[in-house]
Design an enzyme around this catalytic site. Sequence first.
Site, mmCIF file in Angstrom:
data_model
loop_
_atom_site.group_PDB
_atom_site.id
_atom_site.type_symbol
_atom_site.label_atom_id
_atom_site.label_comp_id
_atom_site.label_asym_id
_atom_site.label_seq_id
_atom_site.Cartn_x
_atom_site.Cartn_y
_atom_site.Cartn_z
ATOM 1 C CB CYS A 192 3.311 -0.173 -7.099
ATOM 2 S SG CYS A 192 3.448 -1.925 -7.502
ATOM 3 N N GLY A 222 1.994 2.562 5.419
ATOM 4 C CA GLY A 222 3.167 1.747 5.755
ATOM 5 C C GLY A 222 3.765 2.172 7.088
ATOM 6 C CD GLU A 229 6.931 -5.785 -1.825
ATOM 7 O OE1 GLU A 229 7.112 -4.986 -2.772
ATOM 8 O OE2 GLU A 229 7.724 -6.691 -1.552
ATOM 9 N N GLY A 284 0.829 -1.206 0.000
ATOM 10 C CA GLY A 284 0.000 0.000 0.000
ATOM 11 C C GLY A 284 0.858 1.248 0.000
ATOM 12 C CB SER A 285 -0.071 4.718 0.668
ATOM 13 O OG SER A 285 -0.693 4.573 1.935
HETATM 14 P P1 NAD Z 1 -3.429 2.275 1.219
HETATM 15 O O1 NAD Z 1 -2.145 2.427 1.954
HETATM 16 O O2 NAD Z 1 -4.419 3.361 1.324
HETATM 17 O O3 NAD Z 1 -4.184 0.926 1.675
HETATM 18 C C1 NAD Z 1 -3.535 -0.316 1.751
HETATM 19 C C2 NAD Z 1 -4.181 -1.168 2.826
HETATM 20 O O4 NAD Z 1 -4.062 -0.503 4.071
HETATM 21 C C3 NAD Z 1 -5.668 -1.456 2.611
HETATM 22 O O5 NAD Z 1 -5.904 -2.820 2.894
HETATM 23 C C4 NAD Z 1 -6.353 -0.552 3.615
HETATM 24 O O6 NAD Z 1 -7.525 -1.130 4.141
HETATM 25 C C5 NAD Z 1 -5.329 -0.410 4.717
HETATM 26 N N1 NAD Z 1 -5.411 0.907 5.383
HETATM 27 C C6 NAD Z 1 -5.738 2.088 4.819
HETATM 28 N N2 NAD Z 1 -5.666 3.078 5.753
HETATM 29 C C7 NAD Z 1 -5.281 2.503 6.901
HETATM 30 C C8 NAD Z 1 -5.041 2.992 8.230
HETATM 31 N N3 NAD Z 1 -5.179 4.277 8.534
HETATM 32 N N4 NAD Z 1 -4.666 2.104 9.174
HETATM 33 C C9 NAD Z 1 -4.511 0.811 8.878
HETATM 34 N N5 NAD Z 1 -4.747 0.285 7.640
HETATM 35 C C10 NAD Z 1 -5.124 1.114 6.674
HETATM 36 O O7 NAD Z 1 -3.003 2.009 -0.297
HETATM 37 P P2 NAD Z 1 -3.941 1.770 -1.547
HETATM 38 O O8 NAD Z 1 -4.630 3.037 -1.900
HETATM 39 O O9 NAD Z 1 -4.758 0.548 -1.346
HETATM 40 O O10 NAD Z 1 -2.853 1.422 -2.666
HETATM 41 C C11 NAD Z 1 -2.139 2.414 -3.363
HETATM 42 C C12 NAD Z 1 -0.705 2.494 -2.895
HETATM 43 O O11 NAD Z 1 -0.154 1.178 -2.818
HETATM 44 C C13 NAD Z 1 0.168 3.227 -3.878
HETATM 45 O O12 NAD Z 1 1.090 4.034 -3.174
HETATM 46 C C14 NAD Z 1 0.900 2.129 -4.620
HETATM 47 O O13 NAD Z 1 2.125 2.509 -5.183
HETATM 48 C C15 NAD Z 1 1.063 1.111 -3.545
HETATM 49 N N6 NAD Z 1 1.205 -0.235 -4.120
HETATM 50 C C16 NAD Z 1 2.388 -0.884 -3.981
HETATM 51 C C17 NAD Z 1 2.543 -2.131 -4.556
HETATM 52 C C18 NAD Z 1 3.834 -2.902 -4.437
HETATM 53 O O14 NAD Z 1 3.811 -4.114 -4.708
HETATM 54 N N7 NAD Z 1 4.937 -2.282 -4.062
HETATM 55 C C19 NAD Z 1 1.490 -2.721 -5.245
HETATM 56 C C20 NAD Z 1 0.300 -2.023 -5.354
HETATM 57 C C21 NAD Z 1 0.155 -0.778 -4.786
#
Ligand code: NAD
Length: 482
Positions: A250, A195, A212, A190-191
Amino acid sequence: MEFLHIDKSMEELRESFKSRRTRSVAWRKSQLKGLLRLLEEKEEEIFRALQEDIGKPRVEAYRDEVAVIKKSLDLSLACLEEWMASKKVRVPIIAFPTSGEVVPEPLGVVLIISSWNCPFGLSLDPLVGAIAAGNAAVVKPSELAPASSAFMANNLPNYLDNKAVKVIQGGVSVTEQLLDKKWDKILFTGSARVGRIVMTAAAKHLTPVILELGGKCPAIYDTLSSSMDTRVAMNRIALGKWGLCSGQICIGIDYLLVEERNASSLVNLLKDQIKKSYGDNPREISMTRIINKHHFQRLRSILKDPKVAASVVHGGSMDEDNLFIEPTILMNPPLDSDIMTEEIFGPLLPIITLEKIEDSIEFISSRPQPLAIYVFTKNETLKKRVISETSSGSVTFNDCIIQYVLDTLPFGGVGQSGFGKYHGKFSFDAFSHEKAVLRRSFITEFSFGYPPWNDYKLRFIRAAFSFDYIALFLLFVGLKRS
Ligand code: NAD
Protein backbone atom coordinates in the site's frame (compact mmCIF):
# COMPACT_ATOMS: atom_id res chain seq x y z
CA MET A 1 -22.13 -24.80 10.78
CA GLU A 2 -19.73 -21.88 10.33
CA PHE A 3 -22.48 -19.68 11.74
CA LEU A 4 -22.65 -21.68 14.98
CA HIS A 5 -18.86 -21.60 15.25
CA ILE A 6 -18.83 -17.80 14.97
CA ASP A 7 -21.70 -17.44 17.47
CA LYS A 8 -19.91 -19.67 19.99
CA SER A 9 -16.64 -17.77 19.52
CA MET A 10 -18.41 -14.43 20.05
CA GLU A 11 -20.00 -15.72 23.26
CA GLU A 12 -16.62 -16.83 24.59
CA LEU A 13 -14.98 -13.54 23.68
CA ARG A 14 -17.75 -11.51 25.35
CA GLU A 15 -17.50 -13.69 28.47
CA SER A 16 -13.73 -13.23 28.59
CA PHE A 17 -14.03 -9.48 28.32
CA LYS A 18 -16.82 -9.38 30.89
CA SER A 19 -14.69 -11.40 33.30
CA ARG A 20 -12.37 -8.33 33.31
CA ARG A 21 -9.22 -10.47 33.06
CA THR A 22 -8.15 -8.88 29.76
CA ARG A 23 -7.89 -5.55 31.60
CA SER A 24 -5.14 -6.59 33.99
CA VAL A 25 -1.53 -5.65 33.27
CA ALA A 26 -0.57 -9.28 33.95
CA TRP A 27 -2.92 -10.64 31.27
CA ARG A 28 -1.86 -8.07 28.68
CA LYS A 29 1.83 -8.73 29.30
CA SER A 30 1.42 -12.50 29.24
CA GLN A 31 -0.31 -12.28 25.84
CA LEU A 32 2.30 -9.93 24.40
CA LYS A 33 5.06 -12.22 25.65
CA GLY A 34 3.21 -15.22 24.20
CA LEU A 35 3.13 -13.55 20.80
CA LEU A 36 6.83 -12.74 21.07
CA ARG A 37 7.56 -16.40 21.89
CA LEU A 38 5.52 -17.53 18.90
CA LEU A 39 7.55 -15.30 16.57
CA GLU A 40 10.82 -16.49 18.04
CA GLU A 41 10.02 -20.21 18.10
CA LYS A 42 8.20 -20.40 14.78
CA GLU A 43 10.16 -18.00 12.60
CA GLU A 44 11.12 -20.69 10.09
CA GLU A 45 7.49 -21.82 9.74
CA ILE A 46 6.42 -18.23 9.19
CA PHE A 47 9.03 -17.88 6.44
CA ARG A 48 7.76 -21.11 4.88
CA ALA A 49 4.13 -19.95 4.94
CA LEU A 50 5.09 -16.65 3.29
CA GLN A 51 7.14 -18.50 0.70
CA GLU A 52 4.20 -20.78 -0.05
CA ASP A 53 1.61 -17.98 -0.23
CA ILE A 54 3.49 -15.31 -2.14
CA GLY A 55 7.10 -16.41 -2.66
CA LYS A 56 8.36 -13.75 -0.25
CA PRO A 57 12.18 -13.79 0.09
CA ARG A 58 13.34 -14.50 3.67
CA VAL A 59 14.85 -11.03 4.13
CA GLU A 60 11.56 -9.37 3.18
CA ALA A 61 9.63 -11.86 5.32
CA TYR A 62 11.74 -11.00 8.34
CA ARG A 63 11.96 -7.25 7.72
CA ASP A 64 8.33 -6.53 6.72
CA GLU A 65 6.54 -9.01 8.97
CA VAL A 66 8.43 -10.63 11.87
CA ALA A 67 10.63 -7.62 12.72
CA VAL A 68 7.75 -5.15 12.48
CA ILE A 69 5.61 -7.14 14.92
CA LYS A 70 8.52 -7.84 17.30
CA LYS A 71 9.35 -4.15 17.42
CA SER A 72 5.75 -3.32 18.37
CA LEU A 73 5.74 -6.04 21.01
CA ASP A 74 8.99 -4.81 22.58
CA LEU A 75 7.72 -1.24 22.67
CA SER A 76 4.32 -2.22 24.12
CA LEU A 77 5.93 -4.37 26.82
CA ALA A 78 8.29 -1.55 27.75
CA CYS A 79 5.63 1.19 27.82
CA LEU A 80 2.47 -0.66 28.86
CA GLU A 81 2.14 0.69 32.41
CA GLU A 82 2.89 4.23 31.25
CA TRP A 83 0.26 3.99 28.49
CA MET A 84 -2.32 2.50 30.85
CA ALA A 85 -1.83 5.17 33.52
CA SER A 86 -4.43 7.90 33.76
CA LYS A 87 -3.19 11.33 32.68
CA LYS A 88 -3.96 14.39 34.82
CA VAL A 89 -5.27 17.40 32.90
CA ARG A 90 -5.41 21.08 33.82
CA VAL A 91 -8.84 22.38 34.75
CA PRO A 92 -9.79 26.07 34.68
CA ILE A 93 -10.03 27.95 37.95
CA ILE A 94 -13.76 28.56 37.49
CA ALA A 95 -14.29 24.88 38.21
CA PHE A 96 -12.26 25.16 41.47
CA PRO A 97 -11.94 22.93 43.43
CA THR A 98 -11.81 20.23 40.77
CA SER A 99 -9.35 17.76 39.35
CA GLY A 100 -9.52 16.13 35.94
CA GLU A 101 -7.91 13.13 34.32
CA VAL A 102 -8.10 11.02 31.19
CA VAL A 103 -8.44 7.31 31.89
CA PRO A 104 -7.84 4.87 29.00
CA GLU A 105 -10.19 1.91 29.02
CA PRO A 106 -10.45 -1.05 26.66
CA LEU A 107 -13.27 -0.98 24.12
CA GLY A 108 -14.40 -4.62 24.40
CA VAL A 109 -14.32 -7.19 21.62
CA VAL A 110 -12.62 -6.00 18.46
CA LEU A 111 -12.28 -7.33 14.93
CA ILE A 112 -9.15 -7.12 12.78
CA ILE A 113 -9.58 -7.91 9.07
CA SER A 114 -6.40 -7.98 7.05
CA SER A 115 -5.10 -8.25 3.50
CA TRP A 116 -2.77 -10.83 1.94
CA ASN A 117 0.36 -8.85 1.06
CA CYS A 118 1.78 -8.78 4.60
CA PRO A 119 -0.48 -11.42 6.12
CA PHE A 120 1.37 -11.59 9.46
CA GLY A 121 2.29 -7.94 9.87
CA LEU A 122 -1.15 -6.63 8.99
CA SER A 123 -2.93 -9.14 11.25
CA LEU A 124 -0.64 -9.34 14.27
CA ASP A 125 0.67 -5.78 14.47
CA PRO A 126 -2.85 -4.39 15.03
CA LEU A 127 -3.45 -7.30 17.43
CA VAL A 128 -0.54 -6.06 19.57
CA GLY A 129 -2.41 -2.77 20.01
CA ALA A 130 -5.73 -4.50 20.73
CA ILE A 131 -4.17 -6.69 23.43
CA ALA A 132 -2.06 -3.89 24.93
CA ALA A 133 -5.24 -1.87 25.29
CA GLY A 134 -6.94 -4.77 27.12
CA ASN A 135 -9.42 -5.99 24.52
CA ALA A 136 -10.59 -9.41 23.43
CA ALA A 137 -10.01 -9.79 19.70
CA VAL A 138 -10.69 -11.73 16.53
CA VAL A 139 -8.22 -11.73 13.66
CA LYS A 140 -9.60 -12.55 10.22
CA PRO A 141 -6.63 -12.97 7.86
CA SER A 142 -7.00 -12.94 4.09
CA GLU A 143 -8.05 -16.15 2.41
CA LEU A 144 -5.67 -15.28 -0.44
CA ALA A 145 -2.71 -16.13 1.82
CA PRO A 146 -4.02 -19.51 3.04
CA ALA A 147 -0.77 -20.92 4.47
CA SER A 148 -0.22 -17.81 6.61
CA SER A 149 -3.86 -17.75 7.66
CA ALA A 150 -3.77 -21.45 8.64
CA PHE A 151 -0.49 -20.94 10.50
CA MET A 152 -2.04 -18.22 12.64
CA ALA A 153 -5.23 -20.23 13.26
CA ASN A 154 -3.24 -23.32 14.28
CA ASN A 155 -0.55 -21.65 16.35
CA LEU A 156 -2.02 -18.64 18.12
CA PRO A 157 -4.14 -20.81 20.43
CA ASN A 158 -0.95 -22.49 21.71
CA TYR A 159 0.60 -19.18 22.74
CA LEU A 160 -2.35 -16.94 23.62
CA ASP A 161 -5.50 -17.06 25.74
CA ASN A 162 -7.73 -18.82 23.23
CA LYS A 163 -10.92 -17.67 24.91
CA ALA A 164 -9.99 -14.01 24.45
CA VAL A 165 -8.00 -13.99 21.19
CA LYS A 166 -9.18 -15.96 18.19
CA VAL A 167 -8.26 -16.37 14.56
CA ILE A 168 -11.23 -16.99 12.31
CA GLN A 169 -10.34 -18.05 8.78
CA GLY A 170 -12.41 -17.58 5.66
CA GLY A 171 -13.29 -15.50 2.66
CA VAL A 172 -16.17 -13.23 1.77
CA SER A 173 -18.99 -15.26 3.32
CA VAL A 174 -17.21 -15.70 6.68
CA THR A 175 -16.29 -11.99 6.73
CA GLU A 176 -19.90 -11.10 5.97
CA GLN A 177 -21.04 -13.24 8.93
CA LEU A 178 -18.47 -11.61 11.16
CA LEU A 179 -19.54 -8.16 10.02
CA ASP A 180 -23.11 -8.99 10.92
CA LYS A 181 -22.10 -9.19 14.60
CA LYS A 182 -21.72 -6.31 16.96
CA TRP A 183 -18.08 -5.34 17.53
CA ASP A 184 -16.64 -2.59 19.68
CA LYS A 185 -14.14 -1.60 16.99
CA ILE A 186 -13.12 -2.88 13.58
CA LEU A 187 -9.69 -2.32 12.06
CA PHE A 188 -9.83 -3.17 8.38
CA THR A 189 -6.84 -3.33 6.02
CA GLY A 190 -7.70 -3.76 2.36
CA SER A 191 -9.27 -2.11 -0.65
CA ALA A 192 -11.56 0.93 -0.68
CA ARG A 193 -14.26 -1.24 -2.28
CA VAL A 194 -14.39 -3.65 0.67
CA GLY A 195 -13.76 -0.76 3.08
CA ARG A 196 -17.16 0.61 2.06
CA ILE A 197 -18.78 -2.78 2.78
CA VAL A 198 -17.11 -2.90 6.21
CA MET A 199 -18.18 0.63 7.08
CA THR A 200 -21.76 0.02 5.98
CA ALA A 201 -21.96 -3.11 8.15
CA ALA A 202 -20.36 -1.31 11.10
CA ALA A 203 -22.84 1.57 10.83
CA LYS A 204 -25.71 -0.79 11.70
CA HIS A 205 -24.19 -1.27 15.17
CA LEU A 206 -22.58 2.19 15.44
CA THR A 207 -19.23 0.42 15.57
CA PRO A 208 -16.22 2.72 15.11
CA VAL A 209 -13.87 1.69 12.32
CA ILE A 210 -10.32 2.25 11.24
CA LEU A 211 -9.90 1.81 7.51
CA GLU A 212 -6.35 1.21 6.32
CA LEU A 213 -6.80 1.45 2.56
CA GLY A 214 -4.53 2.00 -0.40
CA GLY A 215 -4.40 4.22 -3.44
CA LYS A 216 -1.75 5.65 -5.69
CA CYS A 217 1.33 6.88 -3.79
CA PRO A 218 3.37 9.30 -5.90
CA ALA A 219 7.08 9.96 -5.73
CA ILE A 220 8.58 13.24 -6.94
CA TYR A 221 12.11 13.14 -8.29
CA ASP A 222 13.70 16.59 -8.36
CA THR A 223 17.10 17.45 -9.83
CA LEU A 224 19.81 16.15 -7.49
CA SER A 225 23.14 17.71 -8.38
CA SER A 226 25.46 15.34 -6.51
CA SER A 227 26.10 11.90 -7.97
CA MET A 228 26.27 10.46 -4.47
CA ASP A 229 22.74 11.75 -3.67
CA THR A 230 21.49 10.42 -6.99
CA ARG A 231 22.86 6.94 -6.24
CA VAL A 232 21.22 6.93 -2.82
CA ALA A 233 17.94 8.14 -4.34
CA MET A 234 18.00 5.32 -6.93
CA ASN A 235 18.54 2.69 -4.22
CA ARG A 236 15.58 4.06 -2.31
CA ILE A 237 13.23 4.57 -5.26
CA ALA A 238 13.92 1.04 -6.52
CA LEU A 239 13.28 -0.35 -3.05
CA GLY A 240 10.07 1.68 -2.75
CA LYS A 241 8.81 0.25 -6.04
CA TRP A 242 10.17 -3.29 -6.32
CA GLY A 243 11.85 -4.18 -3.03
CA LEU A 244 8.74 -4.89 -0.97
CA CYS A 245 6.38 -7.58 -2.18
CA SER A 246 7.17 -6.67 -5.84
CA GLY A 247 5.19 -3.47 -5.52
CA GLN A 248 2.16 -5.19 -3.99
CA ILE A 249 2.26 -2.86 -1.04
CA CYS A 250 0.00 0.00 0.00
CA ILE A 251 2.86 2.43 0.67
CA GLY A 252 4.94 1.43 -2.34
CA ILE A 253 5.62 4.02 -5.05
CA ASP A 254 2.79 3.88 -7.57
CA TYR A 255 4.13 6.43 -10.06
CA LEU A 256 7.06 8.81 -10.39
CA LEU A 257 6.95 12.49 -11.35
CA VAL A 258 9.99 14.11 -12.95
CA GLU A 259 10.90 17.16 -15.05
CA GLU A 260 11.02 16.42 -18.79
CA ARG A 261 14.70 17.37 -19.01
CA ASN A 262 15.63 14.74 -16.38
CA ALA A 263 13.42 11.91 -17.64
CA SER A 264 15.77 9.98 -19.90
CA SER A 265 18.68 10.08 -17.45
CA LEU A 266 16.30 8.92 -14.70
CA VAL A 267 15.24 5.92 -16.82
CA ASN A 268 18.90 5.00 -17.39
CA LEU A 269 19.67 5.30 -13.69
CA LEU A 270 16.71 3.10 -12.80
CA LYS A 271 17.68 0.49 -15.41
CA ASP A 272 21.17 0.35 -13.88
CA GLN A 273 19.64 0.04 -10.44
CA ILE A 274 17.40 -2.86 -11.54
CA LYS A 275 20.43 -4.60 -13.02
CA LYS A 276 22.38 -4.06 -9.80
CA SER A 277 19.58 -5.38 -7.57
CA TYR A 278 18.16 -8.19 -9.69
CA GLY A 279 20.74 -9.05 -12.35
CA ASP A 280 20.49 -9.13 -16.15
CA ASN A 281 18.29 -12.10 -16.71
CA PRO A 282 14.60 -11.61 -15.86
CA ARG A 283 14.18 -15.39 -15.55
CA GLU A 284 16.63 -15.48 -12.66
CA ILE A 285 15.20 -12.58 -10.70
CA SER A 286 14.37 -13.42 -7.08
CA MET A 287 11.34 -11.34 -6.14
CA THR A 288 8.04 -11.86 -4.36
CA ARG A 289 5.67 -13.29 -6.95
CA ILE A 290 2.27 -11.89 -7.91
CA ILE A 291 -0.23 -13.26 -5.40
CA ASN A 292 -2.49 -15.19 -7.81
CA LYS A 293 -3.65 -15.59 -11.41
CA HIS A 294 -6.40 -13.05 -10.98
CA HIS A 295 -3.95 -10.30 -10.03
CA PHE A 296 -1.42 -11.49 -12.63
CA GLN A 297 -4.09 -11.16 -15.33
CA ARG A 298 -5.18 -7.79 -13.95
CA LEU A 299 -1.62 -6.48 -14.30
CA ARG A 300 -1.21 -8.07 -17.73
CA SER A 301 -4.41 -6.48 -18.98
CA ILE A 302 -3.18 -3.06 -17.77
CA LEU A 303 -0.17 -3.52 -20.04
CA LYS A 304 -2.27 -4.84 -22.95
CA ASP A 305 -3.78 -1.43 -23.64
CA PRO A 306 -1.86 -0.54 -26.87
CA LYS A 307 -1.08 3.02 -25.74
CA VAL A 308 0.22 1.73 -22.41
CA ALA A 309 2.22 -1.05 -24.09
CA ALA A 310 3.81 1.56 -26.37
CA SER A 311 5.03 3.48 -23.33
CA VAL A 312 7.11 0.61 -21.88
CA VAL A 313 10.77 1.65 -21.84
CA HIS A 314 12.13 -1.20 -19.76
CA GLY A 315 11.02 -4.72 -18.85
CA GLY A 316 7.52 -5.98 -19.50
CA SER A 317 8.32 -9.69 -19.62
CA MET A 318 5.98 -12.04 -17.78
CA ASP A 319 5.80 -15.66 -16.77
CA GLU A 320 2.27 -16.75 -15.95
CA ASP A 321 3.26 -20.21 -14.70
CA ASN A 322 5.49 -18.66 -12.05
CA LEU A 323 3.29 -15.58 -11.51
CA PHE A 324 6.27 -13.38 -12.25
CA ILE A 325 6.37 -9.91 -13.81
CA GLU A 326 9.70 -8.24 -14.44
CA PRO A 327 10.38 -4.77 -12.95
CA THR A 328 8.88 -2.59 -15.66
CA ILE A 329 9.20 1.12 -16.43
CA LEU A 330 6.76 3.08 -18.57
CA MET A 331 7.21 6.62 -19.86
CA ASN A 332 4.13 8.84 -20.01
CA PRO A 333 1.33 6.27 -20.37
CA PRO A 334 -2.02 8.03 -21.01
CA LEU A 335 -3.31 9.69 -17.83
CA ASP A 336 -6.80 8.27 -18.45
CA SER A 337 -5.59 4.64 -18.79
CA ASP A 338 -6.03 2.13 -15.94
CA ILE A 339 -2.37 2.32 -15.02
CA MET A 340 -2.84 5.99 -14.06
CA THR A 341 -6.38 5.84 -12.67
CA GLU A 342 -6.28 2.60 -10.61
CA GLU A 343 -3.91 1.49 -7.86
CA ILE A 344 -1.23 -0.60 -9.66
CA PHE A 345 -0.21 -2.92 -6.79
CA GLY A 346 2.51 -4.61 -8.83
CA PRO A 347 6.01 -4.07 -10.29
CA LEU A 348 5.01 -1.55 -13.00
CA LEU A 349 6.41 1.98 -12.64
CA PRO A 350 4.92 4.75 -14.77
CA ILE A 351 7.04 7.88 -15.03
CA ILE A 352 5.12 11.06 -15.79
CA THR A 353 7.04 14.05 -17.07
CA LEU A 354 6.25 17.64 -16.10
CA GLU A 355 7.55 20.92 -17.40
CA LYS A 356 8.54 22.11 -13.92
CA ILE A 357 8.88 19.95 -10.82
CA GLU A 358 6.60 22.41 -8.97
CA ASP A 359 3.77 21.20 -11.26
CA SER A 360 3.85 17.95 -9.28
CA ILE A 361 1.95 19.71 -6.49
CA GLU A 362 -1.05 20.41 -8.70
CA PHE A 363 -0.76 16.93 -10.26
CA ILE A 364 -0.99 15.28 -6.84
CA SER A 365 -3.51 17.59 -5.21
CA SER A 366 -5.96 17.25 -8.09
CA ARG A 367 -6.16 13.48 -7.43
CA PRO A 368 -7.47 11.45 -4.43
CA GLN A 369 -5.36 11.83 -1.28
CA PRO A 370 -2.70 9.08 -1.24
CA LEU A 371 -1.46 7.06 1.73
CA ALA A 372 2.08 8.36 1.21
CA ILE A 373 3.96 10.94 -0.83
CA TYR A 374 7.72 10.63 -1.40
CA VAL A 375 9.83 13.58 -2.49
CA PHE A 376 13.48 13.37 -3.51
CA THR A 377 14.74 16.92 -3.35
CA LYS A 378 17.06 19.31 -1.59
CA ASN A 379 14.81 22.23 -2.39
CA GLU A 380 13.43 23.50 0.93
CA THR A 381 10.75 25.61 -0.74
CA LEU A 382 9.45 22.57 -2.59
CA LYS A 383 9.41 20.57 0.66
CA LYS A 384 7.39 23.30 2.39
CA ARG A 385 4.95 23.52 -0.49
CA VAL A 386 4.41 19.74 -0.58
CA ILE A 387 3.66 19.73 3.15
CA SER A 388 1.27 22.66 3.01
CA GLU A 389 -0.36 22.25 -0.41
CA THR A 390 -0.95 18.51 -0.62
CA SER A 391 -2.79 16.10 1.66
CA SER A 392 -1.76 12.49 2.31
CA GLY A 393 -1.36 9.95 5.11
CA SER A 394 2.35 10.78 5.28
CA VAL A 395 5.08 12.69 3.46
CA THR A 396 8.65 11.40 3.40
CA PHE A 397 11.55 13.37 2.00
CA ASN A 398 14.47 11.58 0.36
CA ASP A 399 13.40 8.07 1.28
CA CYS A 400 10.52 5.61 0.92
CA ILE A 401 8.70 3.19 3.24
CA ILE A 402 10.87 4.03 6.27
CA GLN A 403 8.02 6.02 7.85
CA TYR A 404 6.20 2.68 8.32
CA VAL A 405 8.65 1.46 10.95
CA LEU A 406 8.88 4.61 13.06
CA ASP A 407 6.68 4.05 16.11
CA THR A 408 6.55 7.72 16.94
CA LEU A 409 4.72 8.50 13.69
CA PRO A 410 1.05 7.58 13.22
CA PHE A 411 0.35 5.22 10.33
CA GLY A 412 -2.89 5.75 8.45
CA GLY A 413 -4.54 7.40 5.50
CA VAL A 414 -6.76 10.37 4.79
CA GLY A 415 -9.74 10.64 2.45
CA GLN A 416 -9.71 7.79 -0.09
CA SER A 417 -6.64 6.20 1.55
CA GLY A 418 -8.56 5.57 4.76
CA PHE A 419 -8.89 7.01 8.22
CA GLY A 420 -7.77 6.26 11.75
CA LYS A 421 -4.22 5.43 12.67
CA TYR A 422 -2.08 2.92 14.52
CA HIS A 423 1.57 1.89 15.26
CA GLY A 424 3.41 2.50 18.54
CA LYS A 425 1.33 4.30 21.15
CA PHE A 426 -1.21 5.14 18.42
CA SER A 427 -2.13 1.42 18.34
CA PHE A 428 -2.88 1.47 22.04
CA ASP A 429 -4.99 4.60 21.56
CA ALA A 430 -6.74 3.10 18.53
CA PHE A 431 -8.18 0.33 20.69
CA SER A 432 -8.85 2.41 23.83
CA HIS A 433 -11.56 4.79 24.87
CA GLU A 434 -10.17 7.90 26.56
CA LYS A 435 -12.61 8.39 29.39
CA ALA A 436 -12.88 11.88 30.86
CA VAL A 437 -12.98 11.77 34.66
CA LEU A 438 -13.75 14.87 36.70
CA ARG A 439 -13.66 15.04 40.47
CA ARG A 440 -15.56 17.87 42.17
CA SER A 441 -15.85 18.62 45.87
CA PHE A 442 -18.73 19.94 47.90
CA ILE A 443 -16.72 22.88 49.26
CA THR A 444 -17.87 25.77 47.06
CA GLU A 445 -21.29 26.36 45.63
CA PHE A 446 -22.38 29.44 43.66
CA SER A 447 -26.02 30.30 43.27
CA PHE A 448 -25.44 31.86 39.80
CA GLY A 449 -25.35 28.36 38.34
CA TYR A 450 -28.94 27.61 39.27
CA PRO A 451 -32.40 29.02 38.52
CA PRO A 452 -34.25 31.25 39.02
CA TRP A 453 -32.44 33.03 36.20
CA ASN A 454 -31.88 36.79 36.04
CA ASP A 455 -29.65 39.23 34.11
CA TYR A 456 -27.09 39.22 36.87
CA LYS A 457 -26.58 35.47 36.54
CA LEU A 458 -26.36 35.79 32.76
CA ARG A 459 -23.50 38.35 33.16
CA PHE A 460 -21.82 36.05 35.63
CA ILE A 461 -22.03 33.03 33.30
CA ARG A 462 -20.86 35.15 30.35
CA ALA A 463 -17.77 36.25 32.31
CA ALA A 464 -17.13 32.69 33.51
CA PHE A 465 -17.17 31.26 29.97
CA SER A 466 -14.81 33.97 28.71
CA PHE A 467 -12.49 33.39 31.68
CA ASP A 468 -12.73 37.07 32.60
CA TYR A 469 -11.62 36.64 36.20
CA ILE A 470 -11.70 40.38 37.05
CA ALA A 471 -15.31 40.69 35.90
CA LEU A 472 -16.10 37.51 37.76
CA PHE A 473 -14.59 38.86 40.96
CA LEU A 474 -16.50 42.14 40.68
CA LEU A 475 -19.73 40.34 39.94
CA PHE A 476 -19.05 37.94 42.77
CA VAL A 477 -18.58 40.78 45.20
CA GLY A 478 -21.72 42.43 43.78
CA LEU A 479 -23.66 39.22 43.99
CA LYS A 480 -22.68 38.78 47.59
CA ARG A 481 -23.80 42.33 48.32
CA SER A 482 -27.15 41.95 46.56
P1 NAD B 1 -9.49 -6.74 -0.15
O1 NAD B 1 -10.26 -5.51 0.20
O2 NAD B 1 -9.90 -7.49 -1.35
O3 NAD B 1 -9.51 -7.78 1.08
C1 NAD B 1 -9.23 -7.41 2.40
C2 NAD B 1 -9.99 -8.29 3.36
O4 NAD B 1 -11.38 -8.14 3.13
C3 NAD B 1 -9.68 -9.79 3.25
O5 NAD B 1 -9.54 -10.32 4.55
C4 NAD B 1 -10.89 -10.35 2.54
O6 NAD B 1 -11.21 -11.65 2.98
C5 NAD B 1 -12.00 -9.41 2.95
N1 NAD B 1 -13.03 -9.27 1.90
C6 NAD B 1 -12.84 -9.31 0.56
N2 NAD B 1 -14.03 -9.11 -0.08
C7 NAD B 1 -14.96 -8.94 0.87
C8 NAD B 1 -16.37 -8.71 0.85
N3 NAD B 1 -17.04 -8.61 -0.29
N4 NAD B 1 -17.02 -8.60 2.03
C9 NAD B 1 -16.35 -8.69 3.19
N5 NAD B 1 -15.01 -8.93 3.27
C10 NAD B 1 -14.33 -9.05 2.14
O7 NAD B 1 -7.97 -6.26 -0.25
P2 NAD B 1 -6.69 -7.13 -0.59
O8 NAD B 1 -6.72 -7.51 -2.02
O9 NAD B 1 -6.51 -8.19 0.44
O10 NAD B 1 -5.54 -6.05 -0.35
C11 NAD B 1 -5.18 -5.09 -1.32
C12 NAD B 1 -5.67 -3.72 -0.95
O11 NAD B 1 -5.36 -3.45 0.42
C13 NAD B 1 -4.96 -2.64 -1.73
O12 NAD B 1 -5.89 -1.63 -2.08
C14 NAD B 1 -3.93 -2.09 -0.76
O13 NAD B 1 -3.53 -0.77 -1.01
C15 NAD B 1 -4.66 -2.22 0.54
N6 NAD B 1 -3.71 -2.31 1.66
C16 NAD B 1 -3.67 -1.30 2.56
C17 NAD B 1 -2.75 -1.35 3.59
C18 NAD B 1 -2.65 -0.26 4.63
O14 NAD B 1 -2.03 -0.50 5.67
N7 NAD B 1 -3.21 0.92 4.39
C19 NAD B 1 -1.90 -2.45 3.72
C20 NAD B 1 -1.99 -3.46 2.78
C21 NAD B 1 -2.90 -3.39 1.75
